[in-house]
Design a protein around this motif. Structure first.
Motif, PDB file in Angstrom:
ATOM      1  N   TYR A  18       0.826  -1.196   0.000  1.00 55.86           N
ATOM      2  CA  TYR A  18       0.000   0.000   0.000  1.00 55.86           C
ATOM      3  C   TYR A  18       0.861   1.247   0.000  1.00 55.86           C
ATOM      4  O   TYR A  18       1.990   1.243   0.464  1.00 55.86           O
ATOM      5  CB  TYR A  18      -1.008   0.003   1.156  1.00 55.86           C
ATOM      6  CG  TYR A  18      -0.462   0.067   2.552  1.00 55.86           C
ATOM      7  CD1 TYR A  18      -0.304   1.289   3.205  1.00 55.86           C
ATOM      8  CD2 TYR A  18      -0.136  -1.091   3.248  1.00 55.86           C
ATOM      9  CE1 TYR A  18       0.167   1.356   4.501  1.00 55.86           C
ATOM     10  CE2 TYR A  18       0.328  -1.033   4.553  1.00 55.86           C
ATOM     11  CZ  TYR A  18       0.480   0.189   5.166  1.00 55.86           C
ATOM     12  OH  TYR A  18       0.939   0.251   6.456  1.00 55.86           O
ATOM     13  N   GLN A  70      -0.681   8.079   2.626  1.00 54.07           N
ATOM     14  CA  GLN A  70      -1.039   9.448   2.254  1.00 54.07           C
ATOM     15  C   GLN A  70       0.183  10.324   2.002  1.00 54.07           C
ATOM     16  O   GLN A  70       0.078  11.369   1.391  1.00 54.07           O
ATOM     17  CB  GLN A  70      -1.915  10.060   3.355  1.00 54.07           C
ATOM     18  CG  GLN A  70      -3.122   9.226   3.699  1.00 54.07           C
ATOM     19  CD  GLN A  70      -2.848   8.131   4.730  1.00 54.07           C
ATOM     20  OE1 GLN A  70      -1.740   7.653   4.904  1.00 54.07           O
ATOM     21  NE2 GLN A  70      -3.893   7.700   5.404  1.00 54.07           N
ATOM     22  N   GLY A 104      -6.737  10.620   4.900  1.00 50.06           N
ATOM     23  CA  GLY A 104      -6.695  10.658   3.441  1.00 50.06           C
ATOM     24  C   GLY A 104      -6.817   9.269   2.849  1.00 50.06           C
ATOM     25  O   GLY A 104      -7.157   8.307   3.534  1.00 50.06           O
ATOM     26  N   ASN A 105      -6.518   9.173   1.563  1.00 42.61           N
ATOM     27  CA  ASN A 105      -6.677   7.917   0.835  1.00 42.61           C
ATOM     28  C   ASN A 105      -5.415   7.078   0.873  1.00 42.61           C
ATOM     29  O   ASN A 105      -4.301   7.603   0.800  1.00 42.61           O
ATOM     30  CB  ASN A 105      -7.062   8.192  -0.614  1.00 42.61           C
ATOM     31  CG  ASN A 105      -8.434   8.799  -0.731  1.00 42.61           C
ATOM     32  OD1 ASN A 105      -9.306   8.550   0.091  1.00 42.61           O
ATOM     33  ND2 ASN A 105      -8.640   9.613  -1.741  1.00 42.61           N
ATOM     34  N   LEU A 113      -3.862   3.706  -1.150  1.00 46.87           N
ATOM     35  CA  LEU A 113      -4.004   2.822  -2.308  1.00 46.87           C
ATOM     36  C   LEU A 113      -3.429   1.456  -1.960  1.00 46.87           C
ATOM     37  O   LEU A 113      -2.306   1.367  -1.452  1.00 46.87           O
ATOM     38  CB  LEU A 113      -3.258   3.420  -3.504  1.00 46.87           C
ATOM     39  CG  LEU A 113      -3.343   2.658  -4.814  1.00 46.87           C
ATOM     40  CD1 LEU A 113      -4.775   2.643  -5.340  1.00 46.87           C
ATOM     41  CD2 LEU A 113      -2.412   3.291  -5.828  1.00 46.87           C
ATOM     42  N   THR A 131      -7.337  -1.029  -4.922  1.00 48.68           N
ATOM     43  CA  THR A 131      -8.484  -0.443  -4.248  1.00 48.68           C
ATOM     44  C   THR A 131      -7.992   0.673  -3.336  1.00 48.68           C
ATOM     45  O   THR A 131      -6.817   0.716  -2.977  1.00 48.68           O
ATOM     46  CB  THR A 131      -9.284  -1.500  -3.449  1.00 48.68           C
ATOM     47  OG1 THR A 131     -10.513  -0.922  -3.021  1.00 48.68           O
ATOM     48  CG2 THR A 131      -8.499  -2.009  -2.252  1.00 48.68           C
ATOM     49  N   THR A 132      -8.884   1.555  -2.993  1.00 52.75           N
ATOM     50  CA  THR A 132      -8.543   2.691  -2.137  1.00 52.75           C
ATOM     51  C   THR A 132      -9.418   2.657  -0.896  1.00 52.75           C
ATOM     52  O   THR A 132     -10.621   2.434  -0.988  1.00 52.75           O
ATOM     53  CB  THR A 132      -8.768   4.019  -2.885  1.00 52.75           C
ATOM     54  OG1 THR A 132      -7.957   4.034  -4.060  1.00 52.75           O
ATOM     55  CG2 THR A 132      -8.407   5.212  -2.019  1.00 52.75           C
ATOM     56  N   ILE A 133      -8.793   2.843   0.260  1.00 50.92           N
ATOM     57  CA  ILE A 133      -9.565   3.047   1.488  1.00 50.92           C
ATOM     58  C   ILE A 133      -9.285   4.461   1.972  1.00 50.92           C
ATOM     59  O   ILE A 133      -8.242   5.035   1.677  1.00 50.92           O
ATOM     60  CB  ILE A 133      -9.238   2.009   2.581  1.00 50.92           C
ATOM     61  CG1 ILE A 133      -7.795   2.118   3.053  1.00 50.92           C
ATOM     62  CG2 ILE A 133      -9.542   0.599   2.108  1.00 50.92           C
ATOM     63  CD1 ILE A 133      -7.530   1.327   4.308  1.00 50.92           C
ATOM     64  N   THR A 134     -10.226   4.992   2.696  1.00 52.09           N
ATOM     65  CA  THR A 134     -10.102   6.355   3.205  1.00 52.09           C
ATOM     66  C   THR A 134      -9.950   6.331   4.717  1.00 52.09           C
ATOM     67  O   THR A 134     -10.727   5.675   5.411  1.00 52.09           O
ATOM     68  CB  THR A 134     -11.331   7.196   2.813  1.00 52.09           C
ATOM     69  OG1 THR A 134     -11.424   7.209   1.380  1.00 52.09           O
ATOM     70  CG2 THR A 134     -11.219   8.616   3.328  1.00 52.09           C
ATOM     71  N   SER A 177     -10.302   8.558   7.883  1.00 49.98           N
ATOM     72  CA  SER A 177     -10.984   9.794   8.272  1.00 49.98           C
ATOM     73  C   SER A 177     -10.162  10.558   9.302  1.00 49.98           C
ATOM     74  O   SER A 177      -9.462   9.952  10.115  1.00 49.98           O
ATOM     75  CB  SER A 177     -12.356   9.464   8.868  1.00 49.98           C
ATOM     76  OG  SER A 177     -13.168   8.842   7.896  1.00 49.98           O
TER      77      SER A 177
END
Length: 132
Positions: free
Chosen positions: A38, A41, A77-78, A80, A98-101, A103
């Protein structure tokens, strides 16, 4: 469907579950090493070797878990992500990306340490109380 929100600074509270089919054609995917790659950010690349769980999902999917750590949640942030499956160089496969965010934290001031020269008051949990 289990949905959770991951927050900035979260550590070892949640787990991310990855589901992979047991078979791909004639290949037994339980015999493959699974590595999560991954990009965080800050554009730093991380690698996490995932361990196969003994449980399966609906008797047709392999389960891998990764504890949520501060490398993943350092910044809001995101993020990848992509999985790599490899069986000692004989076969290598890649998942889609895929992207996770992540918070932003709702508790910004939990991480602020006050110096001793101020007039703040601290409760039993170490949080500062200020009288206005």
């Amino acid at each position: 469907k289990n949905v959770t929100t991951l927050y900035q600074g979260e550590q070892l509270v949640d787990k991310i579950r990855f589901l992979i089919p047991m078979r791909y054609g004639d290949l037994d995917l339980s015999q493959f090493n699974v590595t999560l790659k991954y990009i965080d950010q800050a554009n730093i690349v991380h690698f996490e070797k995932l361990k196969l769980s003994e449980e399966t999902y609906n008797n047709c999917m392999l389960c891998y878990y990764m504890p949520v750590n501060t490398n993943l949640t350092k910044f809001a942030g995101n993020v990848l992500m992509q999985l790599t499956l490899d069986n000692d160089g004989r076969n290598t496969m890649y998942s889609s990306e895929t992207t996770i965010t992540i918070s932003p934290t709702k508790y910004y001031f939990k991480y602020v340490i006050s110096d001793s020269s101020d007039n703040g008051h601290y409760d039993e949990e170490g949080f500062e109380s200020v009288v206005f």
